[in-house]
Design a protein around this motif. Structure first.
Motif, PDB file in Angstrom:
ATOM      1  N   LEU A   1      10.700  -5.579  -4.809  1.00 15.92           N
ATOM      2  CA  LEU A   1      10.757  -4.149  -4.501  1.00 15.92           C
ATOM      3  C   LEU A   1      10.348  -3.345  -5.725  1.00 15.92           C
ATOM      4  O   LEU A   1      10.717  -3.690  -6.853  1.00 15.92           O
ATOM      5  CB  LEU A   1      12.170  -3.751  -4.076  1.00 15.92           C
ATOM      6  CG  LEU A   1      12.653  -4.269  -2.732  1.00 15.92           C
ATOM      7  CD1 LEU A   1      14.020  -3.676  -2.405  1.00 15.92           C
ATOM      8  CD2 LEU A   1      11.665  -3.928  -1.628  1.00 15.92           C
ATOM      9  N   THR A   2       9.601  -2.282  -5.526  1.00 11.77           N
ATOM     10  CA  THR A   2       9.312  -1.357  -6.607  1.00 11.77           C
ATOM     11  C   THR A   2      10.507  -0.423  -6.793  1.00 11.77           C
ATOM     12  O   THR A   2      11.448  -0.434  -5.997  1.00 11.77           O
ATOM     13  CB  THR A   2       8.081  -0.499  -6.277  1.00 11.77           C
ATOM     14  OG1 THR A   2       8.382   0.284  -5.107  1.00 11.77           O
ATOM     15  CG2 THR A   2       6.871  -1.374  -6.007  1.00 11.77           C
ATOM     16  N   THR A   3      10.452   0.385  -7.840  1.00  9.83           N
ATOM     17  CA  THR A   3      11.514   1.388  -8.035  1.00  9.83           C
ATOM     18  C   THR A   3      11.589   2.305  -6.826  1.00  9.83           C
ATOM     19  O   THR A   3      12.679   2.614  -6.328  1.00  9.83           O
ATOM     20  CB  THR A   3      11.226   2.222  -9.294  1.00  9.83           C
ATOM     21  OG1 THR A   3      11.096   1.332 -10.409  1.00  9.83           O
ATOM     22  CG2 THR A   3      12.367   3.187  -9.565  1.00  9.83           C
ATOM     23  N   PHE A   4      10.432   2.704  -6.343  1.00 11.59           N
ATOM     24  CA  PHE A   4      10.417   3.549  -5.145  1.00 11.59           C
ATOM     25  C   PHE A   4      10.931   2.785  -3.935  1.00 11.59           C
ATOM     26  O   PHE A   4      11.629   3.339  -3.085  1.00 11.59           O
ATOM     27  CB  PHE A   4       9.006   4.070  -4.884  1.00 11.59           C
ATOM     28  CG  PHE A   4       8.899   4.927  -3.671  1.00 11.59           C
ATOM     29  CD1 PHE A   4       9.589   6.131  -3.585  1.00 11.59           C
ATOM     30  CD2 PHE A   4       8.119   4.536  -2.593  1.00 11.59           C
ATOM     31  CE1 PHE A   4       9.506   6.929  -2.455  1.00 11.59           C
ATOM     32  CE2 PHE A   4       8.032   5.333  -1.461  1.00 11.59           C
ATOM     33  CZ  PHE A   4       8.720   6.518  -1.386  1.00 11.59           C
TER      34      PHE A   4
ATOM     35  N   GLN B   1       0.822  -1.217   0.000  1.00 12.89           N
ATOM     36  CA  GLN B   1       0.000   0.000   0.000  1.00 12.89           C
ATOM     37  C   GLN B   1       0.853   1.263   0.000  1.00 12.89           C
ATOM     38  O   GLN B   1       0.448   2.291  -0.533  1.00 12.89           O
ATOM     39  CB  GLN B   1      -0.921   0.012   1.219  1.00 12.89           C
ATOM     40  CG  GLN B   1      -2.145  -0.879   1.052  1.00 12.89           C
ATOM     41  CD  GLN B   1      -2.907  -1.050   2.361  1.00 12.89           C
ATOM     42  OE1 GLN B   1      -2.807  -0.215   3.256  1.00 12.89           O
ATOM     43  NE2 GLN B   1      -3.662  -2.132   2.464  1.00 12.89           N
ATOM     44  N   ASN B   2       2.015   1.190   0.604  1.00 13.33           N
ATOM     45  CA  ASN B   2       2.883   2.357   0.655  1.00 13.33           C
ATOM     46  C   ASN B   2       3.795   2.457  -0.566  1.00 13.33           C
ATOM     47  O   ASN B   2       4.660   3.325  -0.635  1.00 13.33           O
ATOM     48  CB  ASN B   2       3.713   2.350   1.934  1.00 13.33           C
ATOM     49  CG  ASN B   2       2.852   2.646   3.150  1.00 13.33           C
ATOM     50  OD1 ASN B   2       1.930   3.439   3.080  1.00 13.33           O
ATOM     51  ND2 ASN B   2       3.157   2.005   4.264  1.00 13.33           N
ATOM     52  N   GLY B   3       3.619   1.534  -1.491  1.00  9.57           N
ATOM     53  CA  GLY B   3       4.324   1.657  -2.767  1.00  9.57           C
ATOM     54  C   GLY B   3       5.748   1.142  -2.775  1.00  9.57           C
ATOM     55  O   GLY B   3       6.491   1.370  -3.727  1.00  9.57           O
ATOM     56  N   LEU B   4       6.160   0.413  -1.724  1.00  8.77           N
ATOM     57  CA  LEU B   4       7.533  -0.085  -1.691  1.00  8.77           C
ATOM     58  C   LEU B   4       7.659  -1.471  -2.294  1.00  8.77           C
ATOM     59  O   LEU B   4       8.745  -1.864  -2.720  1.00  8.77           O
ATOM     60  CB  LEU B   4       8.058  -0.115  -0.254  1.00  8.77           C
ATOM     61  CG  LEU B   4       8.400   1.239   0.356  1.00  8.77           C
ATOM     62  CD1 LEU B   4       7.272   1.737   1.212  1.00  8.77           C
ATOM     63  CD2 LEU B   4       9.684   1.142   1.156  1.00  8.77           C
ATOM     64  N   VAL B   5       6.572  -2.210  -2.269  1.00 12.22           N
ATOM     65  CA  VAL B   5       6.626  -3.604  -2.704  1.00 12.22           C
ATOM     66  C   VAL B   5       5.577  -3.866  -3.775  1.00 12.22           C
ATOM     67  O   VAL B   5       4.456  -3.343  -3.719  1.00 12.22           O
ATOM     68  CB  VAL B   5       6.401  -4.542  -1.489  1.00 12.22           C
ATOM     69  CG1 VAL B   5       5.975  -5.926  -1.936  1.00 12.22           C
ATOM     70  CG2 VAL B   5       7.670  -4.629  -0.646  1.00 12.22           C
ATOM     71  N   ASN B   6       5.962  -4.654  -4.757  1.00 13.80           N
ATOM     72  CA  ASN B   6       5.045  -5.065  -5.805  1.00 13.80           C
ATOM     73  C   ASN B   6       4.612  -6.509  -5.570  1.00 13.80           C
ATOM     74  O   ASN B   6       5.411  -7.352  -5.184  1.00 13.80           O
ATOM     75  CB  ASN B   6       5.722  -4.937  -7.169  1.00 13.80           C
ATOM     76  CG  ASN B   6       4.772  -5.298  -8.288  1.00 13.80           C
ATOM     77  OD1 ASN B   6       3.679  -4.748  -8.368  1.00 13.80           O
ATOM     78  ND2 ASN B   6       5.189  -6.226  -9.139  1.00 13.80           N
ATOM     79  N   ARG B   7       3.325  -6.756  -5.783  1.00 10.40           N
ATOM     80  CA  ARG B   7       2.763  -8.089  -5.584  1.00 10.40           C
ATOM     81  C   ARG B   7       2.210  -8.583  -6.906  1.00 10.40           C
ATOM     82  O   ARG B   7       1.330  -7.956  -7.492  1.00 10.40           O
ATOM     83  CB  ARG B   7       1.654  -8.021  -4.531  1.00 10.40           C
ATOM     84  CG  ARG B   7       0.922  -9.317  -4.294  1.00 10.40           C
ATOM     85  CD  ARG B   7      -0.025  -9.172  -3.110  1.00 10.40           C
ATOM     86  NE  ARG B   7      -0.693 -10.409  -2.794  1.00 10.40           N
ATOM     87  CZ  ARG B   7      -1.935 -10.703  -3.178  1.00 10.40           C
ATOM     88  NH1 ARG B   7      -2.619  -9.853  -3.900  1.00 10.40           N
ATOM     89  NH2 ARG B   7      -2.478 -11.864  -2.849  1.00 10.40           N
ATOM     90  N   GLU B   8       2.746  -9.709  -7.357  1.00  5.75           N
ATOM     91  CA  GLU B   8       2.290 -10.247  -8.645  1.00  5.75           C
ATOM     92  C   GLU B   8       1.683 -11.631  -8.440  1.00  5.75           C
ATOM     93  O   GLU B   8       2.336 -12.554  -7.964  1.00  5.75           O
ATOM     94  CB  GLU B   8       3.462 -10.336  -9.632  1.00  5.75           C
ATOM     95  CG  GLU B   8       3.040 -10.891 -10.970  1.00  5.75           C
ATOM     96  CD  GLU B   8       3.822 -10.268 -12.119  1.00  5.75           C
ATOM     97  OE1 GLU B   8       4.811  -9.552 -11.839  1.00  5.75           O
ATOM     98  OE2 GLU B   8       3.437 -10.500 -13.281  1.00  5.75           O
TER      99      GLU B   8
END
Lengths: 117, 117
Positions: free
Chosen positions: B89-92, B69-76
């Motif tokens: 990890l996301t780019t952010f 939710q805080n944009g640090l992790v991507n879930r696929e």
DNA sequence: CGGAATCCTTCATGATACTG
DNA sequence: CAGTATCATGAAGGATTCCG
């Protein structure tokens, strides 16, 4: 991928030194206390309390004790009535400031993301 | 010495962005999760769980959701049976790594002080 | 003034069982 | 495999009172 081993040091336990740092400066009040102490030479208990209107006396005392035990804060008691107690950062305590800055800068960026939604 | 004002952002409240950062990466598990995700491209839920033997399924799920939710992790999620879910990890999310390093380095120093007593 | 002591509430975390 | 749901527990934090 590797297993986590858990270190025990006194009554403290942590699986990495990141957690250790968070145990020392984490919590609701410690960062703010350290921030205030970093802006001046020293602060009396009452001055510190006034600058943090929402903290209770108990929490301020408790957090200061922990910071003192961990060597970041110095506590100087003047033998007078009414009592006077001054708190200041130790030399070691100064070394946490770059870390706090790092946290603050990232928080600033994150805040901008929050507000740009 | 100045008064603290308290900011409110959604259901979040903080008096400085240091606290904001700690709300995002603090707690018992998030730093470790971020650490493991930083070492590889991505990890399946089960792999992550195996690398953190003491975390419960509930906590792992919960912490991953918050990081997402805080944009640090991507879930696929892969549409297959049995389910396969990969976290990365996301780019952010990558931008938090220098902060974690800063925390870890200070923790290393603090650990040495502990052990030199 | 700068605490300590006590009691109480809230929240983070954990144990366990169940499920598509 | 990757979750949810429910209940339990312990730690963190807070309110209040008393003290040298």
């Amino acid at each position: 991928m590797k297993e986590c081993t858990i270190k025990h040091n006194g009554n403290r336990s942590y699986s990495c030194t990141v957690e250790l740092t968070l145990q020392v400066i984490g919590g609701k009040w410690k960062p703010v206390i350290l921030y205030h102490l970093s802006r001046v030479d020293c602060l009396r208990f009452g001055e510190l309390k006034k600058s943090m209107p929402n903290i209770t006396q108990k929490m301020l005392t408790q957090q200061l004790r922990e910071l003192e035990q961990n060597g970041l804060v110095n506590r100087e008691v003047y033998a007078q009535v009414p009592p006077k107690v001054e708190y200041s950062l130790t030399t070691f305590g100064l070394t946490i400031l770059p870390v706090l800055n790092s946290l603050r800068e990232w928080g600033d960026t994150f805040e901008q993301r929050l507000e740009s939604v």
